[in-house]
Motif scaffolding. Structure first.
Motif, PDB file in Angstrom:
ATOM      1  N   GLY A   1       0.799  -1.268  -0.043  1.00  0.00           N
ATOM      2  CA  GLY A   1       0.021  -0.010  -0.001  1.00  0.00           C
ATOM      3  C   GLY A   1       0.645   1.217   0.177  1.00  0.00           C
ATOM      4  N   ARG A   2       1.921   1.125  -0.330  1.00  0.00           N
ATOM      5  CA  ARG A   2       2.765   2.163  -0.485  1.00  0.00           C
ATOM      6  C   ARG A   2       2.755   2.920  -1.787  1.00  0.00           C
ATOM      7  NH1 ARG A   2       8.158  -0.430   1.636  1.00  0.00           N
ATOM      8  NH2 ARG A   2       7.813  -1.597  -0.105  1.00  0.00           N
ATOM      9  N   LEU A   3       2.880   4.333  -1.750  1.00  0.00           N
ATOM     10  CA  LEU A   3       2.820   5.012  -2.817  1.00  0.00           C
ATOM     11  C   LEU A   3       3.886   6.083  -3.031  1.00  0.00           C
ATOM     12  CD1 LEU A   3      -0.109   6.756  -4.729  1.00  0.00           C
ATOM     13  CD2 LEU A   3       1.398   8.233  -3.854  1.00  0.00           C
ATOM     14  N   THR A   4       4.681   6.137  -4.072  1.00  0.00           N
ATOM     15  CA  THR A   4       6.025   6.815  -4.352  1.00  0.00           C
ATOM     16  C   THR A   4       5.338   8.395  -4.686  1.00  0.00           C
ATOM     17  OG1 THR A   4       7.229   5.285  -4.843  1.00  0.00           O
ATOM     18  CG2 THR A   4       8.034   7.308  -5.561  1.00  0.00           C
ATOM     19  N   LEU A   5       5.480   9.480  -3.955  1.00  0.00           N
ATOM     20  CA  LEU A   5       5.129  10.771  -4.374  1.00  0.00           C
ATOM     21  C   LEU A   5       6.073  11.188  -5.388  1.00  0.00           C
ATOM     22  CD1 LEU A   5       4.677  12.390  -0.917  1.00  0.00           C
ATOM     23  CD2 LEU A   5       3.019  11.700  -2.350  1.00  0.00           C
TER      24      LEU A   5
ATOM     25  N   GLY B   1      10.894   8.344  -0.995  1.00  0.00           N
ATOM     26  CA  GLY B   1       9.799   9.117  -1.553  1.00  0.00           C
ATOM     27  C   GLY B   1       8.547   8.535  -1.126  1.00  0.00           C
ATOM     28  N   ARG B   2       8.239   7.270  -0.530  1.00  0.00           N
ATOM     29  CA  ARG B   2       6.836   6.691  -0.338  1.00  0.00           C
ATOM     30  C   ARG B   2       6.295   6.775   0.774  1.00  0.00           C
ATOM     31  NH1 ARG B   2       9.828   0.609  -1.181  1.00  0.00           N
ATOM     32  NH2 ARG B   2      10.588   1.690   0.613  1.00  0.00           N
ATOM     33  N   ILE B   3       5.035   7.044   0.736  1.00  0.00           N
ATOM     34  CA  ILE B   3       4.465   6.923   1.817  1.00  0.00           C
ATOM     35  C   ILE B   3       3.202   5.641   1.806  1.00  0.00           C
ATOM     36  CG2 ILE B   3       4.131   9.427   2.062  1.00  0.00           C
ATOM     37  CD1 ILE B   3       1.122   9.472   0.725  1.00  0.00           C
ATOM     38  N   LEU B   4       3.165   5.313   3.189  1.00  0.00           N
ATOM     39  CA  LEU B   4       2.290   4.072   3.297  1.00  0.00           C
ATOM     40  C   LEU B   4       0.484   4.659   3.776  1.00  0.00           C
ATOM     41  CD1 LEU B   4       1.974   1.163   3.678  1.00  0.00           C
ATOM     42  CD2 LEU B   4       2.444   1.571   6.403  1.00  0.00           C
ATOM     43  N   LEU B   5      -0.243   4.231   2.714  1.00  0.00           N
ATOM     44  CA  LEU B   5      -1.692   4.487   2.799  1.00  0.00           C
ATOM     45  C   LEU B   5      -2.126   3.595   3.620  1.00  0.00           C
ATOM     46  CD1 LEU B   5      -2.194   5.507  -0.931  1.00  0.00           C
ATOM     47  CD2 LEU B   5      -1.607   7.010   0.762  1.00  0.00           C
ATOM     48  N   SER B   6      -2.911   4.087   4.587  1.00  0.00           N
ATOM     49  CA  SER B   6      -3.581   2.929   5.720  1.00  0.00           C
ATOM     50  C   SER B   6      -4.587   2.356   4.880  1.00  0.00           C
ATOM     51  CB  SER B   6      -4.076   3.730   6.651  1.00  0.00           C
ATOM     52  OG  SER B   6      -5.459   4.442   6.281  1.00  0.00           O
ATOM     53  N   PRO B   7      -5.220   1.093   5.337  1.00  0.00           N
ATOM     54  CA  PRO B   7      -6.342   0.388   4.706  1.00  0.00           C
ATOM     55  C   PRO B   7      -7.613   1.176   4.756  1.00  0.00           C
ATOM     56  CG  PRO B   7      -5.108  -1.090   6.183  1.00  0.00           C
ATOM     57  CD  PRO B   7      -4.550   0.179   6.582  1.00  0.00           C
ATOM     58  N   ASP B   8      -7.588   2.013   5.696  1.00  0.00           N
ATOM     59  CA  ASP B   8      -9.017   2.971   5.728  1.00  0.00           C
ATOM     60  C   ASP B   8      -9.091   4.002   4.694  1.00  0.00           C
ATOM     61  OD1 ASP B   8     -10.087   1.617   8.041  1.00  0.00           O
ATOM     62  OD2 ASP B   8      -9.315   3.177   9.392  1.00  0.00           O
TER      63      ASP B   8
END
Length: 164
Positions: free
Chosen positions: A15-19, A104-111
């Motif tokens: 669930g990580r997204l690179t900005l 540069g990644r953020i972990l998007l929570s399941p919610d």
């Protein structure tokens, strides 16, 4: 901070997204030379942090300063209506502090992923003072021609002449 453009992104299995690098640079620049929040609070975010919340079917990212100003405005409402309380639950209750990792990644929570309908693909959309993270199909639907009908007149009424 200035965010512009549309960037297709993939989420990894965690669930990580690179900005986009330009967005990371803008976020980091806001923290240059700052140690704590106004009044010396020890709750200052880590350098490069921002607030990500739920709104309008997507995730919306605010600078720390803009976010705390918004929270303060909400706190000044003496007796909010049920609609305002529900909105506050959605937006403030959905807020999470994010700090990009070294890549540069953020972990998007399941919610957050569930709210925005994010699975494998996402679109990061710059909106000058903030950015949004969308499910690509939902973003296309929100920008459909029938949703934009009459927008130039509405902009003109706000003092923005956008005739091409």
């Amino acid at each position: 901070m200035v965010f512009r453009g549309r960037y297709p992104r993939s989420l990894d299995p965690k669930g990580r997204l690179t900005l986009p690098p330009e967005f990371r640079d803008a976020i980091t620049a806001q923290h240059a030379g700052r140690g704590t929040t106004e009044g010396g609070s020890s709750t200052a975010p880590a350098p490069g942090s921002f607030v990500l919340t739920t709104y309008d079917g997507c995730l919306v990212a605010f600078s720390w300063n803009d976010w705390t100003a918004l929270e303060e405005k909400f706190m000044r409402i003496p007796n909010p209506s049920p609609r305002v309380r529900a909105f506050r639950r959605l937006v403030i209750g959905g807020a999470e502090t994010q700090t990009p990792d070294a890549h540069g990644r953020i972990l998007l929570s399941p919610d957050h992923r569930a709210y925005a309908g994010l699975d494998r693909e996402a679109t990061v959309l710059g909106l000058v003072d903030r950015f949004e993270i969308w499910n690509p199909a939902a973003l296309r639907a929100s920008m459909a021609a029938d949703n934009l009908e009459g927008v130039t007149e509405e902009l003109a009424a706000s003092g923005i002449d956008f005739s091409l």
